[in-house]
Enzyme design. Structure first.
Site, PDB file in Angstrom:
ATOM      1  N   GLY A 127      12.201 -35.645   2.198  1.00  0.00           N
ATOM      2  CA  GLY A 127      11.513 -36.291   0.899  1.00  0.00           C
ATOM      3  C   GLY A 127      10.446 -37.186   1.900  1.00  0.00           C
ATOM      4  O   GLY A 127       9.983 -37.450   1.454  1.00  0.00           O
ATOM      5  N   ASN A 159      15.563 -43.695  -7.771  1.00  0.00           N
ATOM      6  CA  ASN A 159      16.787 -43.816  -7.428  1.00  0.00           C
ATOM      7  C   ASN A 159      17.910 -44.829  -7.453  1.00  0.00           C
ATOM      8  O   ASN A 159      18.995 -44.699  -7.191  1.00  0.00           O
ATOM      9  CB  ASN A 159      16.412 -43.478  -5.572  1.00  0.00           C
ATOM     10  N   ALA A 216      16.435 -30.983  -0.306  1.00  0.00           N
ATOM     11  CA  ALA A 216      18.064 -30.387  -0.401  1.00  0.00           C
ATOM     12  C   ALA A 216      18.923 -31.018  -0.525  1.00  0.00           C
ATOM     13  O   ALA A 216      19.920 -31.017  -1.356  1.00  0.00           O
ATOM     14  CB  ALA A 216      17.747 -29.504   0.749  1.00  0.00           C
ATOM     15  N   HIS A 217      19.094 -32.297   0.474  1.00  0.00           N
ATOM     16  CA  HIS A 217      20.296 -32.909   0.769  1.00  0.00           C
ATOM     17  C   HIS A 217      20.429 -33.956  -0.359  1.00  0.00           C
ATOM     18  O   HIS A 217      21.719 -34.120  -0.797  1.00  0.00           O
ATOM     19  CB  HIS A 217      20.662 -33.800   1.812  1.00  0.00           C
ATOM     20  N   CYS A 247      19.303 -60.527  -4.452  1.00  0.00           N
ATOM     21  CA  CYS A 247      18.922 -61.876  -3.603  1.00  0.00           C
ATOM     22  C   CYS A 247      19.896 -61.030  -1.756  1.00  0.00           C
ATOM     23  O   CYS A 247      21.309 -60.640  -2.138  1.00  0.00           O
ATOM     24  CB  CYS A 247      19.685 -62.984  -3.584  1.00  0.00           C
TER      25      CYS A 247
END
Ligand SMILES: Cc1ncc(COP(=O)(O)O)c(C=O)c1O
Length: 379
Positions: free
Chosen positions: A70, A150, A199-200, A328
């Site tokens: 990616g 994500n 792919a992972h 934080c």
């Protein structure tokens, strides 16, 4: 017991994928650029993998370029589009993955582009009205907005953003690393110029990914060398990686609805069990909203306390692998630029639990019981 709830970081390899890869690690080891039989056999397998990916995404094989993952795909698309089309303005958001954010900051620092951030609401949704006003102000820009975040699982309406980009002649790149294999992408319908995948994240091997580059908006390569990948990415192909990626995506498409409903019910179960056993929790971004968020991700926000600040670390000691990081940066957690952008100054604890088709209810029970013990305040 050791429980893995960090599938947004990476997923275990599917055994069926491993079986498909094995021959290309052992007997079919030829270099696909070699013109002899050893090479030709591997070339044919790579091209059929590319064809498979293209069929699943409804695009042409020439539009699929394999990369090392990616990060490389994001770099190649962003840098390539900016260079090729002499783009001077980029529009993005402060909660993109570092593969996008750091690339854009580098280009800005070098004086190649001016970088503009679209406004987000308090839940991290892109303000589409503001996006359109930026597109009007900076026509022919590059727009880089991720399909799913994500960390907090927010989903972008890529159809709408694609329409807006087309209207204002922008080059639209979307990081689809977290949605590839989990949602169907129809590239004949989507008005998108480039997307990126690894792919992972969908039970394929590590070190292999791809980018889709629309055939009418080709870009210059990032990696120069041989003529591999239709002159768009030099270097001997990761042959068994490509075979594994294609097989992994094929399995995802074959079983997508079944996996989506299974994982959604796992997520629902965890939300309900957490709400019943731990007081004062909430969920970051959209991740607590079952119908609106990436179904593999749940980002839990814990009330401010010394114990909760150490939650991730303590969960690891108790046998649970998760990830996260509060806004934080202190103690055992490192600051998250995503949470920092959305909840500046917040001292609440944050843990991202992320699921896969292999996650079980027993694992969720184990994790929630440990979380409840660590929180000490059981209702
Ligand atoms: C949204 C997103 N983009 C890009 C990447 C980078 O992918 P890779 O690890 O294959 O370089 C990740 C991986 O964490 C990701 O979640």
């Amino acid at each position: 017991m050791r429980v893995y709830l960090d599938n947004a970081a990476t997923t275990p390899l599917d055994p069926e994928v491993f079986e498909a890869m094995k021959p290309f690690m052992l007997e079919d080891f030829g270099n696909p650029s070699s013109t002899h039989a050893h090479g030709r056999k591997v070339r044919a397998a790579i091209e059929s993998g590319r064809k498979k990916v293209a069929e699943l995404l409804n695009c042409t094989p020439g539009e699929i370029i394999f990369t090392s993952g990616g990060t490389e795909a994001d770099n190649a698309l962003i840098i390539g589009a900016i260079k090729t089309y002499k783009i001077k303005n980029a529009i993005s958001s402060p909660i993109e993955h570092h593969a996008v954010e750091h690339t854009l900051h580098m280009l800005e620092k070098n004086g190649d582009i001016n970088l503009h951030f679209v406004r987000l609401d308090e839940k991290g949704h892109v303000d589409l009205g503001h996006l359109e006003s930026l597109l009007k102000e900076f026509p022919n820009a590059l727009v880089s907005l991720m399909h799913a975040n994500n960390e907090i699982g927010n989903l972008l309406d890529i159809e709408k953003v694609g329409d807006l980009c087309q209207k204002h002649h922008a080059y639209f790149h979307s990081d689809t690393v977290q949605t590839m294999g989990h949602y169907r992408h129809d590239l004949k319908k989507l008005k998108i110029h480039g997307l990126t995948a690894a792919a992972h994240k969908f039970h394929g091997p590590k070190g292999i990914g791809f980018m889709y580059i629309n055939k009418d908006r080709k870009i210059q390569p990032l990696i120069h060398g041989g003529a591999q990948e239709r002159n768009l990415r030099g270097g001997t192909e990761n042959t068994y990686g490509i075979i594994g990626l294609a097989k992994a995506l094929e399995i995802c498409y074959r079983e997508m609805e079944e996996h989506e409903s299974k994982i959604n019910s796992i997520k629902k179960y965890m939300i309900e069990r957490l709400a019943a056993s731990v007081s004062g929790i909430s969920f970051h971004g959209d991740s607590g909203n079952l119908n609106k968020s990436l179904y593999t991700v749940l980002n839990v926000s814990f009330p401010e306390s010394d114990e909760n600040e150490m939650m991730l670390f303590n969960l690891d000691l108790q046998g649970i692998s998760a990830s996260g990081g509060s806004a934080c940066s202190s103690g055992a957690t490192t600051g998250s630029h995503v949470l920092n952008a959305l909840y500046p100054g917040s001292k609440r604890g944050a843990v991202r639990f992320s699921f896969s088709k292999f996650t079980t209810k027993e694992e969720i029970d184990f994790a929630v019981d440990k979380v409840a013990e660590l929180c000490k305040v059981t209702v």
